[in-house]
Design a protein around this motif. Structure first.
Motif, PDB file in Angstrom:
ATOM      1  N   TYR A   1       0.832  -1.202   0.000  1.00 35.69           N
ATOM      2  CA  TYR A   1       0.000   0.000   0.000  1.00 35.69           C
ATOM      3  C   TYR A   1       0.868   1.254   0.000  1.00 35.69           C
ATOM      4  CZ  TYR A   1      -3.807  -3.193   0.958  1.00 35.69           C
ATOM      5  OH  TYR A   1      -4.720  -4.215   0.851  1.00 35.69           O
ATOM      6  N   ALA A   2       1.967   1.215   0.747  1.00 36.84           N
ATOM      7  CA  ALA A   2       2.901   2.346   0.703  1.00 36.84           C
ATOM      8  C   ALA A   2       3.559   2.438  -0.669  1.00 36.84           C
ATOM      9  CB  ALA A   2       3.963   2.182   1.792  1.00 36.84           C
ATOM     10  N   ALA A   3       3.805   1.288  -1.293  1.00 39.53           N
ATOM     11  CA  ALA A   3       4.403   1.278  -2.633  1.00 39.53           C
ATOM     12  C   ALA A   3       3.515   1.989  -3.635  1.00 39.53           C
ATOM     13  CB  ALA A   3       4.659  -0.159  -3.086  1.00 39.53           C
ATOM     14  N   ARG A   4       2.204   1.896  -3.425  1.00 42.52           N
ATOM     15  CA  ARG A   4       1.289   2.560  -4.358  1.00 42.52           C
ATOM     16  C   ARG A   4       1.160   4.046  -4.033  1.00 42.52           C
ATOM     17  NH1 ARG A   4      -4.587   2.177  -5.984  1.00 42.52           N
ATOM     18  NH2 ARG A   4      -4.730   3.751  -7.603  1.00 42.52           N
ATOM     19  N   ASN A   5       1.188   4.415  -2.763  1.00 44.41           N
ATOM     20  CA  ASN A   5       0.819   5.774  -2.369  1.00 44.41           C
ATOM     21  C   ASN A   5       1.995   6.705  -2.090  1.00 44.41           C
ATOM     22  OD1 ASN A   5      -2.023   5.164  -2.386  1.00 44.41           O
ATOM     23  ND2 ASN A   5      -1.733   4.071  -0.452  1.00 44.41           N
ATOM     24  N   ARG A   6       3.191   6.143  -1.893  1.00 39.72           N
ATOM     25  CA  ARG A   6       4.341   7.010  -1.568  1.00 39.72           C
ATOM     26  C   ARG A   6       5.301   7.062  -2.738  1.00 39.72           C
ATOM     27  NH1 ARG A   6       6.368   4.770   4.076  1.00 39.72           N
ATOM     28  NH2 ARG A   6       8.267   5.796   3.314  1.00 39.72           N
ATOM     29  N   LEU A   7       5.628   8.261  -3.181  1.00 35.11           N
ATOM     30  CA  LEU A   7       6.521   8.470  -4.314  1.00 35.11           C
ATOM     31  C   LEU A   7       7.900   7.902  -4.010  1.00 35.11           C
ATOM     32  CD1 LEU A   7       6.633   9.817  -7.127  1.00 35.11           C
ATOM     33  CD2 LEU A   7       7.485  11.883  -5.972  1.00 35.11           C
ATOM     34  N   HIS A   8       8.454   7.158  -4.941  1.00 38.65           N
ATOM     35  CA  HIS A   8       9.806   6.572  -4.854  1.00 38.65           C
ATOM     36  C   HIS A   8       9.946   5.517  -3.748  1.00 38.65           C
ATOM     37  CE1 HIS A   8      10.765   9.643  -7.660  1.00 38.65           C
ATOM     38  NE2 HIS A   8      10.831  10.638  -6.796  1.00 38.65           N
ATOM     39  N   TYR A   9       8.822   5.059  -3.174  1.00 38.20           N
ATOM     40  CA  TYR A   9       8.921   4.068  -2.096  1.00 38.20           C
ATOM     41  C   TYR A   9       9.614   2.806  -2.579  1.00 38.20           C
ATOM     42  CZ  TYR A   9       7.480   0.546   1.333  1.00 38.20           C
ATOM     43  OH  TYR A   9       7.492  -0.474   2.250  1.00 38.20           O
ATOM     44  N   VAL A  10       9.197   2.281  -3.730  1.00 38.31           N
ATOM     45  CA  VAL A  10       9.756   1.021  -4.229  1.00 38.31           C
ATOM     46  C   VAL A  10      11.244   1.171  -4.496  1.00 38.31           C
ATOM     47  CG1 VAL A  10       9.716  -0.636  -6.130  1.00 38.31           C
ATOM     48  CG2 VAL A  10       7.574   0.235  -5.189  1.00 38.31           C
ATOM     49  N   ARG A  11      11.627   2.217  -5.200  1.00 30.61           N
ATOM     50  CA  ARG A  11      13.036   2.396  -5.533  1.00 30.61           C
ATOM     51  C   ARG A  11      13.886   2.515  -4.269  1.00 30.61           C
ATOM     52  NH1 ARG A  11      14.454   7.910  -8.233  1.00 30.61           N
ATOM     53  NH2 ARG A  11      14.452   8.496  -6.021  1.00 30.61           N
ATOM     54  N   GLU A  12      13.451   3.307  -3.323  1.00 33.55           N
ATOM     55  CA  GLU A  12      14.232   3.498  -2.098  1.00 33.55           C
ATOM     56  C   GLU A  12      14.262   2.233  -1.260  1.00 33.55           C
ATOM     57  OE1 GLU A  12      12.419   6.848  -0.289  1.00 33.55           O
ATOM     58  OE2 GLU A  12      13.231   8.292  -1.765  1.00 33.55           O
ATOM     59  N   PHE A  13      13.147   1.491  -1.223  1.00 32.47           N
ATOM     60  CA  PHE A  13      13.130   0.256  -0.449  1.00 32.47           C
ATOM     61  C   PHE A  13      14.097  -0.766  -1.051  1.00 32.47           C
ATOM     62  CE2 PHE A  13      11.765  -3.634   1.469  1.00 32.47           C
ATOM     63  CZ  PHE A  13      11.186  -3.283   2.678  1.00 32.47           C
ATOM     64  N   LEU A  14      14.070  -0.919  -2.372  1.00 31.49           N
ATOM     65  CA  LEU A  14      14.958  -1.886  -3.020  1.00 31.49           C
ATOM     66  C   LEU A  14      16.417  -1.496  -2.868  1.00 31.49           C
ATOM     67  CD1 LEU A  14      13.052  -2.735  -6.331  1.00 31.49           C
ATOM     68  CD2 LEU A  14      12.840  -3.775  -4.076  1.00 31.49           C
ATOM     69  N   GLU A  15      16.689  -0.211  -2.776  1.00 34.67           N
ATOM     70  CA  GLU A  15      18.075   0.243  -2.667  1.00 34.67           C
ATOM     71  C   GLU A  15      18.616   0.139  -1.246  1.00 34.67           C
ATOM     72  OE1 GLU A  15      18.162   4.206  -4.146  1.00 34.67           O
ATOM     73  OE2 GLU A  15      18.099   3.602  -6.263  1.00 34.67           O
ATOM     74  N   HIS A  16      17.746   0.313  -0.233  1.00 35.24           N
ATOM     75  CA  HIS A  16      18.260   0.486   1.123  1.00 35.24           C
ATOM     76  C   HIS A  16      17.787  -0.548   2.144  1.00 35.24           C
ATOM     77  CE1 HIS A  16      19.823   4.302  -0.281  1.00 35.24           C
ATOM     78  NE2 HIS A  16      18.609   4.715  -0.600  1.00 35.24           N
ATOM     79  N   GLN A  17      16.709  -1.292   1.856  1.00 41.53           N
ATOM     80  CA  GLN A  17      16.143  -2.142   2.890  1.00 41.53           C
ATOM     81  C   GLN A  17      16.322  -3.636   2.655  1.00 41.53           C
ATOM     82  OE1 GLN A  17      15.074  -0.887   5.668  1.00 41.53           O
ATOM     83  NE2 GLN A  17      15.178   1.235   4.973  1.00 41.53           N
TER      84      GLN A  17
END
Length: 745
Positions: free
Chosen positions: A174-190
């Motif tokens: 749900y955050a991936a859909r609603n927060r800008l750049h969430y997916v990119r930042e998550f894949l890079e840092h988490q």
């Protein structure tokens, strides 16, 4: 579902009854299998129940009834009584015939349909392979090894590209859909990748598939599984070698004792599609197209219609409209769709369609589910792959154990990322099942993206390298109100598509196609020799007489000997009906006036002496001419027409920094009569009186110099007012100065 008349225990404990004659039992079994072939599984189960009731130790009766119960049992806990009964029947058969692997194989398949017991399937399949090898039963070796291989392949597909969380922060769809750049930042840092994830399972699946094929070279399911593994490793020549014997022999799946619902999705159709996929990736589109044709022919009529239908590649609204067409109109629309998408119709292959079927093949190899009878192209992941291609970034995340992770708790999360498109999709599914659907709100994301861009072929554009041609199309009235003269001026730039090619001469074929929106035909073909290197364009000019209606014009320039030497232009041309009494203007034709055209009496385009621009780009500081015709003017009593003409030039987009627009407008001095009108607009207005003399048109020819105008995109408007009647009409043409880009219309 059949209502069984006997309790499971009663069925298996009736050993004190006299056993029915073997011939009678055989007859019941054959009757049951005949009913299965006709699709009546409920009646078949009743007949097979009579067989096991009358002969509780008859192996064939136990096997066929247990097998049919297994194959008609869905995944989950909803069919527990049926699963228990099937287990008892097959387990009794295994006890009576411990050297027959077929009972162990069906027991394993039953376990695969039972939640929490799938781990036991691995033990049973391993034992089935061992028993089959010991008995030298090649058919059962192939079947057991293939099923065992599928188990490892499913595990591999849910562990390959697996990552682990760095911290106790779980991915939130749900955050991936609603927060800008969430997916990119998550894949890079988490998260971080697991080295060689799934490699062991892939290797074991490969070994088992090859074992099956070694004892039964005609085992289709094993070939399909192996082809999927080979594709993941980009071993395309080996894929074609595996597929070749099946396609050469031309047989289809063998179904001894076929059971409706079993419908093995691993078929020769899948092998043909895999062969086409390998050929496409080896840059052999002709072979790919042939293989896909074979695959389509092998599909069931329903599946073939499903793949030939372009609805999945259209917006939802367009798909509804296409569905509502007649069969003839729908076929014409589909033909037009693929003809338009084809990078080069001069070549015998349609590279866009080849890529579409290649993506279908990928979805088949990765997402087909034999247990559920599901085709990969109907799955959520398959749909996205078909629309946008394989994702450049694919990440699998382990199940979250935090209840706050909402609908991905206990489920594997798969992320498809297309960085160039700024597009992501998220899926979730159960572990070790290789099935997944959209997670969170991503079905809505997919629907919204479908309405914006339902189908992209970026990978085709990257592979085919077809350059764009600059083109200018202008429409003029023909000899009557029912026809037009359509001028097409296009230019290709050999310096661009011969770049890096070490040859002295190029042999270009220029081909012009024209036709209705749903079908083009070749109308002209020319050969041009180009001495290389060259900076000069290759130009093509054509004047056609066309009837009122919708048309398409397409021009292609191809050097058959150089793969990258290709360019094209494609323009839709609408020719509306004209009325003699309606005031209207032709298109604006941009060009340069030839010296020998000066002083002629201007009555039509033939008198203008205008050399059209091949495209709509103007070189900085150049002077260009514009030609336009007016129709439907009303002469006065003397036979004269009086019009007021306004020319306006509007800057739409500037391409470089430099003097301000205000300074540029203030410095225009080399265009006679051109004065500022608005912040970003130049214009001039003049009146004209001309004797009509029975003509159906009044031509206008003038020249404009843009002086120090900055590079950019502009719009030229020609407005005409008929003095006396105050009737008005207007026409526009976009053009560019410098190299910001070119309009194709």
């Amino acid at each position: 579902m059949v209502a069984l008349t006997l309790h499971p225990l009663a069925t298996l404990s009736a050993q004190t009854r006299p056993t029915a004659p073997s011939a009678e039992i055989d007859s019941l079994i054959q009757r049951g299998l005949s009913l299965v072939a006709k699709g009546d599984t409920a009646e078949a189960l009743e007949v097979l129940e009579q067989a096991t009731d009358r002969a509780p130790r008859n192996l064939e009766a136990l096997y066929q009834r247990g097998r049919l119960l297994t194959r008609t049992t869905s995944l989950g806990f909803n069919n527990t009584p049926r699963q228990v009964l099937a287990w008892r029947l097959l387990n009794r058969g295994s006890d009576l015939a411990p050297r027959e692997a077929r009972f162990l194989l069906e027991l394993a398949r039953l376990r695969l349909r039972t939640p929490l017991l799938r781990a036991d399937a691995e033990r049973l399949l391993g034992k089935a392979v061992t028993v089959a090898v010991a008995a030298a039963d090649t058919a059962m070796i192939a079947e057991s090894a293939s099923e065992f291989g599928r188990l490892f392949e499913r595990r591999y597909r849910t562990t390959r590209k697996r990552h682990v969380y760095i911290a106790n922060i779980f991915f939130d769809p749900y955050a991936a859909r609603n927060r800008l750049h969430y997916v990119r930042e998550f894949l890079e840092h988490q998260i971080r990748p697991i080295e060689n994830a799934g490699a062991a399972d892939r290797a074991e699946a490969d070994r088992l598939y090859r074992l099956a094929l070694s004892v039964d070279p005609e085992h289709v399911a094993s070939a399909v599984g192996l082809l999927g593994l080979l594709y993941d490793e980009q071993r395309y020549p080996e894929m074609r070698a595996v597929a070749a014997p099946f396609l050469t022999r031309g047989y289809d799946v063998r179904h001894p004792n076929p059971i409706p619902g079993e419908a093995d999705v691993a078929s020769v159709a899948s092998i043909a599609f895999a062969d086409g996929l390998a050929a496409a990736r080896l840059a052999a589109p002709a072979d790919a197209q042939r293989a896909f044709a074979v695959g389509l022919a092998r599909l069931s009529p329903r599946e073939r219609r499903d793949l030939l239908d372009i609805s999945r590649l259209l917006t939802r609204g367009d798909s509804v409209r296409v569905a509502g067409l007649t069969d003839t109109a729908r076929d014409a629309t589909i033909r037009s769709f693929w003809e338009t998408a084809d990078p080069l119709i001069s070549t015998p292959e349609n590279e866009a369609q080849v890529e579409y079927y290649a993506r279908v093949a990928i979805s088949m190899l990765r997402y087909d589910d034999a247990e559920q009878g599901v085709r990969g192209w109907r799955t959520d992941r398959g749909t996205i792959v078909i629309r946008y291609g394989e994702p450049p970034v694919e990440v699998l995340l382990p199940p979250a154990n935090d209840i706050s992770a909402r609908d991905v708790t206990g489920r594997i999360v798969t992320v498809f990322s297309y960085p160039a498109l700024e597009l992501e999709f998220v899926f979730s599914g159960p572990p070790a099942m290789n099935s997944a659907g959209f997670a969170g709100d991503f079905r809505d994301v997919a629907d919204q993206r479908r309405n914006d861009e339902p189908f992209r072929l970026d990978d085709v554009a990257a592979r085919t390298r077809v350059d764009s041609m600059s083109v200018q199309v202008a429409r003029f009235r023909g000899r009557s109100a029912n026809e037009y003269q359509v001028l097409t001026a296009a230019a290709a730039r050999p310096a661009r598509f011969y770049d890096g090619v070490e040859i002295d001469r190029g042999q270009l074929s220029i081909r012009s196609f024209r036709g209705s929106p749903d079908r083009l035909r070749l109308v002209d073909s020319q050969q041009v020799t180009v001495t290389l290197p060259t900076s000069r364009p290759v130009e093509y000019l054509r004047l056609d007489t066309l009837p009122v209606g919708d048309h398409r014009v397409r021009i292609e320039v191809v050097d058959p000997g150089v793969q990258s030497a290709a360019a094209r232009a494609s323009v839709a041309v609408s020719l509306p009906p004209m009325r003699d009494t309606t005031l209207m203007l032709s298109d604006i034709l941009l060009g340069t006036r030839a010296p020998d055209g000066m002083g002629r009496t201007l009555r039509s385009l033939a008198d203008a002496g205008v050399r059209p621009l091949f495209g709509t780009r103007i070189a900085p500081r150049d002077t260009f001419s514009l030609y336009v015709e007016a129709y439907g003017l009303r002469p006065d009593a003397r036979g004269d027409v009086q019009v007021e003409i306004t020319l306006a030039v509007t800057l739409l987009e500037i391409s470089r920094s430099g003097p301000t627009i205000e300074r540029w407008l203030g410095n225009i001095a080399d265009v006679v009569g051109l004065t500022p009108e608005g912040d970003k607009q130049l214009g001039m207005r003049f009146s004209r009186t001309e004797r009509l003399d029975g003509r159906d048109r009044v031509p206008l020819l003038t020249s404009i110099g843009m002086g120090t105008a900055p590079s950019g995109r502009y719009r030229l408007d020609v407005l005409m007012r008929e003095i006396g009647s105050d009737r008005r009409t207007q026409v526009s043409r976009e053009f560019t100065i410098g190299s910001i880009g070119e309009s194709g219309k």
